[in-house]
Design a protein around this motif. Structure first.
Motif, PDB file in Angstrom:
ATOM      1  N   ASP A 141       2.091  10.500  -7.357  1.00  0.00           N
ATOM      2  CA  ASP A 141       0.661  10.463  -7.068  1.00  0.00           C
ATOM      3  C   ASP A 141       0.147   9.066  -7.417  1.00  0.00           C
ATOM      4  O   ASP A 141       0.856   8.256  -8.010  1.00  0.00           O
ATOM      5  CB  ASP A 141      -0.109  11.545  -7.838  1.00  0.00           C
ATOM      6  CG  ASP A 141       0.156  11.499  -9.342  1.00  0.00           C
ATOM      7  OD1 ASP A 141       0.024  10.400  -9.942  1.00  0.00           O
ATOM      8  OD2 ASP A 141       0.516  12.537  -9.917  1.00  0.00           O
ATOM      9  N   ARG A 142      -1.082   8.792  -7.056  1.00  0.00           N
ATOM     10  CA  ARG A 142      -1.633   7.448  -7.264  1.00  0.00           C
ATOM     11  C   ARG A 142      -1.840   7.143  -8.745  1.00  0.00           C
ATOM     12  O   ARG A 142      -1.765   5.984  -9.159  1.00  0.00           O
ATOM     13  CB  ARG A 142      -2.954   7.307  -6.492  1.00  0.00           C
ATOM     14  CG  ARG A 142      -2.745   7.328  -4.988  1.00  0.00           C
ATOM     15  CD  ARG A 142      -3.992   6.929  -4.227  1.00  0.00           C
ATOM     16  NE  ARG A 142      -3.769   7.064  -2.792  1.00  0.00           N
ATOM     17  CZ  ARG A 142      -3.205   6.128  -2.029  1.00  0.00           C
ATOM     18  NH1 ARG A 142      -2.813   5.001  -2.583  1.00  0.00           N
ATOM     19  NH2 ARG A 142      -3.024   6.329  -0.742  1.00  0.00           N
TER      20      ARG A 142
ATOM     21  N   LYS B 299       0.864  -1.183   0.000  1.00  0.00           N
ATOM     22  CA  LYS B 299       0.000   0.000   0.000  1.00  0.00           C
ATOM     23  C   LYS B 299       0.895   1.225   0.000  1.00  0.00           C
ATOM     24  O   LYS B 299       2.127   1.139   0.133  1.00  0.00           O
ATOM     25  CB  LYS B 299      -0.910   0.001   1.230  1.00  0.00           C
ATOM     26  CG  LYS B 299      -0.168  -0.100   2.557  1.00  0.00           C
ATOM     27  CD  LYS B 299      -1.138  -0.296   3.705  1.00  0.00           C
ATOM     28  CE  LYS B 299      -0.391  -0.576   5.007  1.00  0.00           C
ATOM     29  NZ  LYS B 299      -1.288  -0.841   6.132  1.00  0.00           N
ATOM     30  N   TYR B 300       0.261   2.369  -0.171  1.00  0.00           N
ATOM     31  CA  TYR B 300       0.963   3.644  -0.134  1.00  0.00           C
ATOM     32  C   TYR B 300       0.313   4.527   0.930  1.00  0.00           C
ATOM     33  O   TYR B 300      -0.913   4.548   1.071  1.00  0.00           O
ATOM     34  CB  TYR B 300       0.878   4.361  -1.487  1.00  0.00           C
ATOM     35  CG  TYR B 300       1.512   3.619  -2.635  1.00  0.00           C
ATOM     36  CD1 TYR B 300       2.868   3.742  -2.912  1.00  0.00           C
ATOM     37  CD2 TYR B 300       0.744   2.809  -3.467  1.00  0.00           C
ATOM     38  CE1 TYR B 300       3.448   3.062  -3.984  1.00  0.00           C
ATOM     39  CE2 TYR B 300       1.311   2.121  -4.533  1.00  0.00           C
ATOM     40  CZ  TYR B 300       2.656   2.261  -4.779  1.00  0.00           C
ATOM     41  OH  TYR B 300       3.228   1.596  -5.839  1.00  0.00           O
TER      42      TYR B 300
ATOM     43  N   LEU C 153       3.846   9.946  -1.991  1.00  0.00           N
ATOM     44  CA  LEU C 153       3.307   8.738  -1.387  1.00  0.00           C
ATOM     45  C   LEU C 153       4.440   7.912  -0.801  1.00  0.00           C
ATOM     46  O   LEU C 153       5.501   7.785  -1.407  1.00  0.00           O
ATOM     47  CB  LEU C 153       2.553   7.905  -2.431  1.00  0.00           C
ATOM     48  CG  LEU C 153       1.314   8.543  -3.062  1.00  0.00           C
ATOM     49  CD1 LEU C 153       0.746   7.623  -4.130  1.00  0.00           C
ATOM     50  CD2 LEU C 153       0.265   8.835  -2.008  1.00  0.00           C
ATOM     51  N   VAL C 154       4.212   7.342   0.360  1.00  0.00           N
ATOM     52  CA  VAL C 154       5.212   6.502   1.015  1.00  0.00           C
ATOM     53  C   VAL C 154       4.858   5.044   0.762  1.00  0.00           C
ATOM     54  O   VAL C 154       3.785   4.584   1.168  1.00  0.00           O
ATOM     55  CB  VAL C 154       5.248   6.769   2.535  1.00  0.00           C
ATOM     56  CG1 VAL C 154       6.278   5.863   3.207  1.00  0.00           C
ATOM     57  CG2 VAL C 154       5.548   8.221   2.803  1.00  0.00           C
TER      58      VAL C 154
ATOM     59  N   ASP D  25      -0.432   3.844 -10.516  1.00  0.00           N
ATOM     60  CA  ASP D  25      -1.298   2.937 -11.279  1.00  0.00           C
ATOM     61  C   ASP D  25      -0.743   2.703 -12.681  1.00  0.00           C
ATOM     62  O   ASP D  25      -0.825   1.590 -13.218  1.00  0.00           O
ATOM     63  CB  ASP D  25      -2.712   3.500 -11.366  1.00  0.00           C
ATOM     64  CG  ASP D  25      -3.448   3.440 -10.037  1.00  0.00           C
ATOM     65  OD1 ASP D  25      -3.003   2.669  -9.168  1.00  0.00           O
ATOM     66  OD2 ASP D  25      -4.442   4.166  -9.869  1.00  0.00           O
ATOM     67  N   GLU D  26      -0.182   3.761 -13.308  1.00  0.00           N
ATOM     68  CA  GLU D  26       0.427   3.598 -14.634  1.00  0.00           C
ATOM     69  C   GLU D  26       1.589   2.608 -14.580  1.00  0.00           C
ATOM     70  O   GLU D  26       1.748   1.757 -15.459  1.00  0.00           O
ATOM     71  CB  GLU D  26       0.941   4.948 -15.147  1.00  0.00           C
ATOM     72  CG  GLU D  26      -0.105   5.811 -15.801  1.00  0.00           C
ATOM     73  CD  GLU D  26       0.507   7.025 -16.491  1.00  0.00           C
ATOM     74  OE1 GLU D  26      -0.142   7.586 -17.383  1.00  0.00           O
ATOM     75  OE2 GLU D  26       1.643   7.417 -16.134  1.00  0.00           O
ATOM     76  N   GLY D  27       2.412   2.748 -13.543  1.00  0.00           N
ATOM     77  CA  GLY D  27       3.531   1.824 -13.397  1.00  0.00           C
ATOM     78  C   GLY D  27       3.071   0.397 -13.173  1.00  0.00           C
ATOM     79  O   GLY D  27       3.596  -0.551 -13.767  1.00  0.00           O
ATOM     80  N   LEU D  28       2.051   0.223 -12.323  1.00  0.00           N
ATOM     81  CA  LEU D  28       1.529  -1.113 -12.047  1.00  0.00           C
ATOM     82  C   LEU D  28       0.916  -1.731 -13.298  1.00  0.00           C
ATOM     83  O   LEU D  28       1.040  -2.930 -13.524  1.00  0.00           O
ATOM     84  CB  LEU D  28       0.476  -1.036 -10.931  1.00  0.00           C
ATOM     85  CG  LEU D  28       1.020  -0.843  -9.516  1.00  0.00           C
ATOM     86  CD1 LEU D  28      -0.121  -0.550  -8.552  1.00  0.00           C
ATOM     87  CD2 LEU D  28       1.782  -2.078  -9.064  1.00  0.00           C
TER      88      LEU D  28
END
Length: 774
Positions: free
Chosen positions: A255-256, A69-70, A197-198, A260-263
């Motif tokens: 940012d999320r 999670k982040y 994001l962490v 999401d793009e990376g995932l």
């Protein structure tokens, strides 16, 4: 990175950064930029050993470890979800701090100094307890000021009926998300907290999320500038970002949306690697010539068909004609045949095997267990009659030999069987993994049939196929219906045929869930029903999840099943075959002919038990799941499955398929102690509600995910899929398949070195997993 030459330790000796080699030395290593470089070259041996506990061995493994999670700078963890003994990393706010037993200047209290900190998510609270020297207590106290936000990592314990973390590692975050203090502070921490994001990674007791993040930071630097193995044209068609950009977005997201793009890129890579490998395998099979095995009129197959006492179903005829057509081609057949329990797959496969024998070849049937292999041999020999008695006085014209080869054969019988196989006298060879042994040689292996494919892997198929001079034709069978998304992922190198129609004469089977706790009288009624069926001239199965109560396991780990059972922590031990057999024979079923069967019995004894049951000399068979597939006793009409919640949906469906095979209506009683509303009870309700194996397969996939549905033999681990979920990502898998097919067909992309590396990596991992299992 320059200048970092050794381990960086925090002031407590915990949460150490990885051992780091000089950056220049890393860049001078020619192979280091490859994702398959070993981690000890990057982080040092000690940290690499710890990372191996998470199955991380290479730089690529590490970079594909997606954060659980982040955390954003203002997002606190939900402390109400914490469970005792769980390793956690939580983002929380310090509410209060209190030091105990701190001595005044020049004084000693004689008691160990400690610091108690209460953190909150603004709804609940969690206690942190630290022990150390007065100097360390004051140092931590300085960081842990009320109002400070931090990440706290450790194992949740219960003390005085309150959840706490004892001496957790922690970092304190500033308003911008960067590290400003803490007991795990080191210069690499900024790499995982310098973004909006962490990331929080899966962790073990000795390996905290920030240590993993520090290793990831090194890996990101090390692979920076590495060419993307996926060509730009493929990336553009798939709509995904460049690989290095994807790694940065996943591990250091701003940012999320970027995360999401990376995932999405990493998920595509996983799907594409599988589909590209499958497409290469299909192309490779097509490029290798196979010996055509055209159907011959007036031979063994026609003689067999003429003796069939029933009419083939339309589906059996259709699939059979397709198999004959593919067997006649000069390229190897690669086909998966799936079908409902009792749909007649074995008969379809046998007709294909006979066609190959007519054409001068041999056919081998690979089964997962000795009981199933023996049953197949007996069934085939019975169906063929004198057509299976080659070399005897009573043999029919065109007769062939049917040989059984298993690991438990005695030396003399094994030598005789090997001789028949090598000489070609045995046209049909049935066996277990023993067929893969080096001393097994075929005269002319033309067709490999693999039964219950979910118990085998691709490499085992290939190992048997390698025993043929020319590439043999391959037919894979499964009675476990496979959703399309799973079939594309696991059986993507095979074309698929399906048998849905059941032969005439199959009777209705009613399934009933029996709540052992709430309906104890129903258990007595179950045994009464067994006695009634036996009195009516029928037979019964009683299935248990394990063999013996003397083993420590609750079951079904000591059973003959596939390990797909579900055992709650507080569950009582499952019923065992040996105990229940003795109990029933002396009690509820006294006077009834009862025998037991399980995988640990000697092979000759197993054969004898099954032969007596098949002949009607035994009324009730108390067994493990060795009777799950292939056992055909038409007179069996009732099945009692004890501790049914210990089995998976597909296993229950398979077991139930053993009754109602002879025109007599049947009943399957699912005994359980699972509470209503639990997933275990929902599984049983689903099984009792339908006999449609394809519908149950979808439920199974939803409940258990593909790691269990595929089985460890398919993946070498709980699931070979890291990020993909075949239920959720079916569209992505289909897209990757289409792109992969075009890549293999494209003369330029077919030889692209990056794509070749991708396939090599998949094949290497698959082979490695198989070798570990063997």
């Amino acid at each position: 990175m320059a200048g970092r030459t050794g381990a960086v330790k925090d002031k407590t000796g915990t949460g150490a950064a990885p051992e780091v080699r000089p950056a220049d030395a890393l860049w001078r290593t020619p192979t280091f930029r490859q994702l398959d470089a070993r981690l000890d070259a990057l982080v040092g041996g000690r940290t690499a050993t710890q990372l191996e506990g998470l199955r991380l061995r290479t730089v690529g493994d590490l970079l594909h470890l997606v954060p659980r999670k982040y955390f954003s700078g203002t997002e606190l963890s939900d402390l109400s979800t914490l469970q005792p003994e769980e390793e956690v990393a939580v983002l929380a706010e310090v509410r209060s701090v209190r030091a105990h037993n701190l001595p005044s200047a020049g004084q000693h209290t004689g008691r160990k100094p400690r610091l108690e900190v209460v953190v909150t998510d603004r709804r609940g609270y969690l206690t942190l307890t630290f022990f150390g020297t007065p100097h360390l207590i004051r140092y931590w106290q300085n960081d842990l000021q009320p109002g400070a936000r931090g990440i706290f990592a450790g194992k949740v314990r219960v003390f005085n009926q309150t959840l706490q973390l004892a001496h957790p590692d922690f970092v304190i975050l500033g308003d911008d998300g960067t590290v400003v203090g803490g007991a795990a502070r080191n210069e690499d921490m900024a790499k995982i907290t310098g973004s909006a994001l962490v990331p929080i990674y899966p962790q073990t007791g000795k390996l905290r999320t920030w240590t993993i993040g520090s290793c990831v930071g090194l890996a990101l630097d090390a692979v920076a500038g590495r060419p993307d193995p996926v060509p730009e044209a493929v990336r553009r068609e798939a709509g995904v970002v460049e690989l290095g950009e994807a790694f940065r977005a996943v591990h250091q997201p701003q940012d999320r949306h970027r995360a999401d793009e990376g995932l999405e890129r990493l998920r595509f890579d996983e799907a594409f690697a599988l589909q590209l490998t499958m497409a290469r395998r299909r192309a490779d099979a097509a490029a290798h010539g196979a010996t055509p095995r055209p159907r011959r009129s007036g031979g063994l197959l026609d003689a067999f068909d003429a003796r069939l006492p029933f009419v083939l179903t339309a589906g059996q005829v259709e699939v059979g004609d397709l198999l004959f057509e593919e067997l006649a081609r000069p390229t190897p057949m690669q086909r998966l045949l799936q079908g409902e329990v009792g749909s007649g797959k074995t008969l379809v496969a046998l007709r294909a095997m006979l066609a190959v024998v007519d054409a001068g070849g041999q056919a081998a049937l690979l089964a997962p267990t000795e009981v199933l292999a023996t049953q197949h041999r007996h069934t085939i020999a019975r169906m063929l009659g004198d057509l299976a008695e080659v070399g005897t006085l009573g043999a029919a014209e065109h007769a062939t030999g049917v040989v059984l080869l298993t690991g438990s054969l005695g030396a003399a019988r094994r030598r005789a069987a090997l001789a028949e196989v090598a000489s070609g006298t045995a046209g049909l060879v049935v066996g277990t993994h023993a067929l893969l042994s080096e001393d097994v040689a075929f005269a002319d292996l033309g067709l490999v049939v693999v039964d219950e494919q979910h118990r085998f892997g691709v490499e085992q198929r290939a190992a048997l196929s390698a025993k043929a001079t020319a590439r043999p034709h391959v037919l894979v069978m499964t009675a476990t219906p496979i959703p399309r998304s799973v079939a594309m992922t696991v059986f993507g190198d095979l074309e698929t045929s399906t048998l849905r129609e059941l032969p005439a004469g199959r009777a209705e089977v009613t399934s009933v869930v029996v709540d052992v706790r709430r309906q104890p009288t129903w258990v007595d009624r179950a045994w009464d029903r067994v006695r009634e069926e036996v009195a009516a001239g029928h037979q019964a199965y009683v299935v248990c999840a394990r063999i013996s109560s003397t083993a420590k396991d609750k079951g079904p780990a000591v059973s003959d099943g596939d390990g797909s059972g579900f055992v709650p922590e507080d569950a009582p031990p499952a019923a065992a075959v040996e105990d229940l057999y003795a109990e029933l024979a002396a009690g509820a079923l006294s006077g009834v002919r009862v025998e037991m069967l399980h995988g640990q019995l000697p092979a000759d004894e197993k054969d004898a038990v099954m032969a007596r049951f098949a002949a009607g000399e035994t009324d009730v068979l108390v067994a493990t799941t060795v009777i799950e597939v292939g056992v055909d006793v038409p007179n069996a009409t009732v099945m009692v499955i004890c501790d049914a919640d210990r089995f998976g949906i597909s296993q229950l469906h398979q077991l139930r398929g053993r009754i109602g095979r002879g025109g007599h209506t049947g009943v399957c009683l699912l005994l359980t102690q699972a509470e209503p509303g639990t997933p275990a009870r929902e599984r049983l309700t689903a099984v009792a509600g339908t006999r449609d194996g394809f519908a149950l397969a979808e439920v199974d996939l939803e409940q258990r995910r593909e790691g269990d549905v595929l089985g460890s033999s398919q993946s070498g681990r709980r699931s070979s899929l890291r990020l993909l979920r075949v239920l959720d990502d079916a569209d992505l898998i289909a897209q990757a398949r289409e792109i992969a097919v075009r890549c293999v067909a494209d003369p330029v992309l077919a030889d692209d070195p990056g794509l070749s590396d991708i396939v090599t990596d998949v094949e290497r991992r698959a082979a490695g997993d198989w070798l570990e299992r063997s």
